[in-house]
Write a protein that holds these residues in place. Structure first.
Motif, PDB file in Angstrom:
ATOM      1  N   ARG A   1       2.423 -63.704 -90.574  1.00 10.94           N
ATOM      2  CA  ARG A   1       1.032 -64.050 -90.301  1.00 10.94           C
ATOM      3  C   ARG A   1       0.709 -65.364 -91.007  1.00 10.94           C
ATOM      4  NH1 ARG A   1      -1.306 -59.957 -87.743  1.00 10.94           N
ATOM      5  NH2 ARG A   1      -0.337 -57.891 -87.880  1.00 10.94           N
ATOM      6  N   ILE A   2       0.296 -66.340 -90.218  1.00 10.21           N
ATOM      7  CA  ILE A   2       0.033 -67.683 -90.727  1.00 10.21           C
ATOM      8  C   ILE A   2      -1.471 -67.912 -90.725  1.00 10.21           C
ATOM      9  CG2 ILE A   2       0.474 -70.141 -90.380  1.00 10.21           C
ATOM     10  CD1 ILE A   2       2.936 -69.193 -88.660  1.00 10.21           C
ATOM     11  N   SER A   3      -2.016 -68.299 -91.882  1.00 13.53           N
ATOM     12  CA  SER A   3      -3.454 -68.517 -92.016  1.00 13.53           C
ATOM     13  C   SER A   3      -3.726 -69.945 -92.472  1.00 13.53           C
ATOM     14  CB  SER A   3      -4.053 -67.535 -93.035  1.00 13.53           C
ATOM     15  OG  SER A   3      -3.860 -66.196 -92.622  1.00 13.53           O
ATOM     16  N   TYR A   4      -4.748 -70.535 -91.894  1.00 15.48           N
ATOM     17  CA  TYR A   4      -5.185 -71.884 -92.269  1.00 15.48           C
ATOM     18  C   TYR A   4      -6.129 -71.761 -93.456  1.00 15.48           C
ATOM     19  CZ  TYR A   4      -7.766 -76.329 -91.780  1.00 15.48           C
ATOM     20  OH  TYR A   4      -8.368 -77.537 -91.996  1.00 15.48           O
ATOM     21  N   THR A   5      -5.866 -72.532 -94.503  1.00 20.03           N
ATOM     22  CA  THR A   5      -6.644 -72.409 -95.739  1.00 20.03           C
ATOM     23  C   THR A   5      -7.860 -73.312 -95.783  1.00 20.03           C
ATOM     24  OG1 THR A   5      -5.118 -73.970 -96.809  1.00 20.03           O
ATOM     25  CG2 THR A   5      -4.670 -71.626 -97.090  1.00 20.03           C
ATOM     26  N   GLY A   6      -8.070 -74.130 -94.753  1.00 21.66           N
ATOM     27  CA  GLY A   6      -9.317 -74.868 -94.638  1.00 21.66           C
ATOM     28  C   GLY A   6      -9.325 -76.296 -95.136  1.00 21.66           C
ATOM     29  N   GLU A   7      -8.222 -76.783 -95.727  1.00 24.05           N
ATOM     30  CA  GLU A   7      -8.198 -78.172 -96.145  1.00 24.05           C
ATOM     31  C   GLU A   7      -8.377 -79.085 -94.926  1.00 24.05           C
ATOM     32  OE1 GLU A   7      -6.337 -75.861 -97.287  1.00 24.05           O
ATOM     33  OE2 GLU A   7      -5.927 -76.083 -99.423  1.00 24.05           O
ATOM     34  N   PRO A   8      -8.973 -80.273 -95.110  1.00 23.83           N
ATOM     35  CA  PRO A   8      -9.277 -81.148 -93.967  1.00 23.83           C
ATOM     36  C   PRO A   8      -8.023 -81.550 -93.193  1.00 23.83           C
ATOM     37  CG  PRO A   8     -10.473 -81.872 -95.907  1.00 23.83           C
ATOM     38  CD  PRO A   8      -9.506 -80.830 -96.375  1.00 23.83           C
ATOM     39  N   LEU A   9      -8.090 -81.413 -91.872  1.00 20.45           N
ATOM     40  CA  LEU A   9      -7.089 -81.905 -90.944  1.00 20.45           C
ATOM     41  C   LEU A   9      -7.819 -82.631 -89.819  1.00 20.45           C
ATOM     42  CD1 LEU A   9      -4.637 -78.850 -90.595  1.00 20.45           C
ATOM     43  CD2 LEU A   9      -4.149 -81.050 -91.686  1.00 20.45           C
ATOM     44  N   PRO A  10      -7.166 -83.581 -89.159  1.00 14.72           N
ATOM     45  CA  PRO A  10      -7.829 -84.282 -88.051  1.00 14.72           C
ATOM     46  C   PRO A  10      -8.388 -83.303 -87.024  1.00 14.72           C
ATOM     47  CG  PRO A  10      -5.744 -85.339 -88.586  1.00 14.72           C
ATOM     48  CD  PRO A  10      -5.783 -84.074 -89.390  1.00 14.72           C
ATOM     49  N   GLN A  11      -9.588 -83.586 -86.567  1.00 10.82           N
ATOM     50  CA  GLN A  11     -10.234 -82.717 -85.586  1.00 10.82           C
ATOM     51  C   GLN A  11     -10.221 -83.301 -84.178  1.00 10.82           C
ATOM     52  OE1 GLN A  11     -11.466 -79.471 -86.392  1.00 10.82           O
ATOM     53  NE2 GLN A  11     -10.150 -80.059 -88.128  1.00 10.82           N
ATOM     54  N   ASP A  12      -9.695 -84.539 -84.038  1.00 15.84           N
ATOM     55  CA  ASP A  12      -9.667 -85.178 -82.728  1.00 15.84           C
ATOM     56  C   ASP A  12      -8.281 -85.151 -82.094  1.00 15.84           C
ATOM     57  OD1 ASP A  12      -8.479 -86.877 -84.526  1.00 15.84           O
ATOM     58  OD2 ASP A  12      -9.421 -88.706 -83.738  1.00 15.84           O
ATOM     59  N   ARG A  13      -7.313 -84.484 -82.728  1.00 18.58           N
ATOM     60  CA  ARG A  13      -5.950 -84.408 -82.206  1.00 18.58           C
ATOM     61  C   ARG A  13      -5.200 -83.284 -82.909  1.00 18.58           C
ATOM     62  NH1 ARG A  13      -6.394 -88.523 -85.799  1.00 18.58           N
ATOM     63  NH2 ARG A  13      -4.830 -88.687 -87.460  1.00 18.58           N
ATOM     64  N   GLU A  14      -4.093 -82.900 -82.314  1.00 15.46           N
ATOM     65  CA  GLU A  14      -3.238 -81.885 -82.933  1.00 15.46           C
ATOM     66  C   GLU A  14      -2.523 -82.456 -84.155  1.00 15.46           C
ATOM     67  OE1 GLU A  14      -1.667 -78.866 -79.439  1.00 15.46           O
ATOM     68  OE2 GLU A  14      -0.483 -80.656 -79.898  1.00 15.46           O
ATOM     69  N   SER A  15      -2.247 -81.580 -85.113  1.00 14.82           N
ATOM     70  CA  SER A  15      -1.377 -81.906 -86.240  1.00 14.82           C
ATOM     71  C   SER A  15      -0.099 -81.083 -86.108  1.00 14.82           C
ATOM     72  CB  SER A  15      -2.064 -81.582 -87.573  1.00 14.82           C
ATOM     73  OG  SER A  15      -3.227 -82.374 -87.748  1.00 14.82           O
ATOM     74  N   VAL A  16       0.997 -81.624 -86.640  1.00 18.47           N
ATOM     75  CA  VAL A  16       2.292 -80.959 -86.527  1.00 18.47           C
ATOM     76  C   VAL A  16       2.845 -80.646 -87.906  1.00 18.47           C
ATOM     77  CG1 VAL A  16       4.634 -81.061 -85.610  1.00 18.47           C
ATOM     78  CG2 VAL A  16       2.780 -82.185 -84.393  1.00 18.47           C
ATOM     79  N   PHE A  17       3.260 -79.402 -88.075  1.00 19.72           N
ATOM     80  CA  PHE A  17       3.961 -78.951 -89.269  1.00 19.72           C
ATOM     81  C   PHE A  17       5.226 -78.245 -88.800  1.00 19.72           C
ATOM     82  CE2 PHE A  17      -0.442 -79.468 -90.366  1.00 19.72           C
ATOM     83  CZ  PHE A  17      -0.439 -79.990 -91.642  1.00 19.72           C
ATOM     84  N   TRP A  18       6.006 -77.740 -89.755  1.00 18.11           N
ATOM     85  CA  TRP A  18       7.252 -77.063 -89.423  1.00 18.11           C
ATOM     86  C   TRP A  18       7.335 -75.726 -90.153  1.00 18.11           C
ATOM     87  CZ3 TRP A  18      10.869 -79.210 -86.022  1.00 18.11           C
ATOM     88  CH2 TRP A  18      10.589 -80.512 -85.624  1.00 18.11           C
ATOM     89  N   LEU A  19       7.668 -74.697 -89.406  1.00 17.83           N
ATOM     90  CA  LEU A  19       7.846 -73.360 -89.966  1.00 17.83           C
ATOM     91  C   LEU A  19       9.332 -73.104 -90.189  1.00 17.83           C
ATOM     92  CD1 LEU A  19       6.914 -70.476 -90.693  1.00 17.83           C
ATOM     93  CD2 LEU A  19       7.008 -69.937 -88.255  1.00 17.83           C
ATOM     94  N   ASN A  20       9.671 -72.740 -91.407  1.00 16.37           N
ATOM     95  CA  ASN A  20      11.057 -72.468 -91.796  1.00 16.37           C
ATOM     96  C   ASN A  20      11.256 -70.985 -92.037  1.00 16.37           C
ATOM     97  OD1 ASN A  20      12.188 -75.432 -92.718  1.00 16.37           O
ATOM     98  ND2 ASN A  20      10.010 -75.209 -93.147  1.00 16.37           N
TER      99      ASN A  20
END
Length: 236
Positions: free
Chosen positions: A82-101
């Protein structure tokens, strides 16, 4: 002896239910199911990085948490991450990319067990995690059709400049350029980020004309490959 393998292979027991995770900001969490298809218990560790595959998981600072970060999965059983977003600012006008290991560590054989001296491998799977803000213009499945394709020369060799005007990331698996009975290919896979222009080399040479087109293959949200066509712009 334990060796860390960077890619999932036939010997790996833990199988991921997808090849990417899309986190819609309007949802409270995103999930990924892991299944142990082997004959022995498996210990897995999961973490998220921001693009640096070699970063120490304990030193990473990303706006997500995973539960559970470490889990034992018995043979024939499954575990949901289960992946939860902790609320730190991320761009709101485009997708952001991270990697799950996901790192699978096989159980260590006891000294008196058969095969105790055999080589053991720890398999690591690494897949894209897309954070998709609410209210983005258009839809993700429409983004590939909006890519721009232009024939160019890169260091004396034919290439295609791919431009992405959308707020979504588009992952290209491959594409062909077809013109006046000729075909050039690009087998290079690449992700074209929002607002990015990317050069993709071609194998072969074709002229640009009114009938020139690109037949492209992209990876959709579900990990499947979809085909589309687009006109090819002439060099400027």
């Amino acid at each position: 002896m334990l060796i860390w393998g960077m890619t999932q292979a036939a010997q790996a027991s833990v199988v991921l239910a997808g090849t990417r995770v899309v986190y819609n900001a309007a949802e409270p969490e995103a999930t990924l199911r892991l299944s142990n298809e082997g004959k022995s218990p498996a210990l897995v560790q999961a973490w998220i990085d921001d693009g640096n595959a070699k970063a120490n998981p304990e030193a990473l600072d990303v706006p997500f948490t995973i539960a559970p970060p470490v889990a034992r999965i018995d043979p024939g059983k499954a575990q949901t991450l289960r992946i939860s977003y902790t609320g730190e600012p991320l761009p709101q006008d485009r997708e952001s990319v991270f990697w799950l290991n996901v790192l699978e560590i096989p159980p260590k054989a006891a000294p008196d067990e058969e095969g105790a001296n055999k080589l053991q491998l720890a398999f690591r799977s690494r897949i894209k995690l897309f954070f998709r803000p609410a209210g983005l213009k258009g839809r993700a499945e429409e983004a590939p059709a909006q890519l721009g394709w232009r024939l160019v020369q890169a260091k004396g060799h034919p290439a295609v400049e791919v431009s992405n005007p959308t707020p979504y990331n588009v992952t290209l698996a491959s594409f062909d350029v077809v013109s006046v009975g000729k075909k050039a290919e690009s087998e290079e896979s690449a992700m074209v980020r929002p607002g990015e222009k990317r050069l993709m080399p071609l194998k072969g040479n074709v002229p640009a004309g009114e009938t020139s087109k690109v037949i492209y293959r992209f990876i959709n949200d579900y990990g499947g490959e979809t085909t589309g066509e687009a006109p090819l712009q002439a060099p400027q």
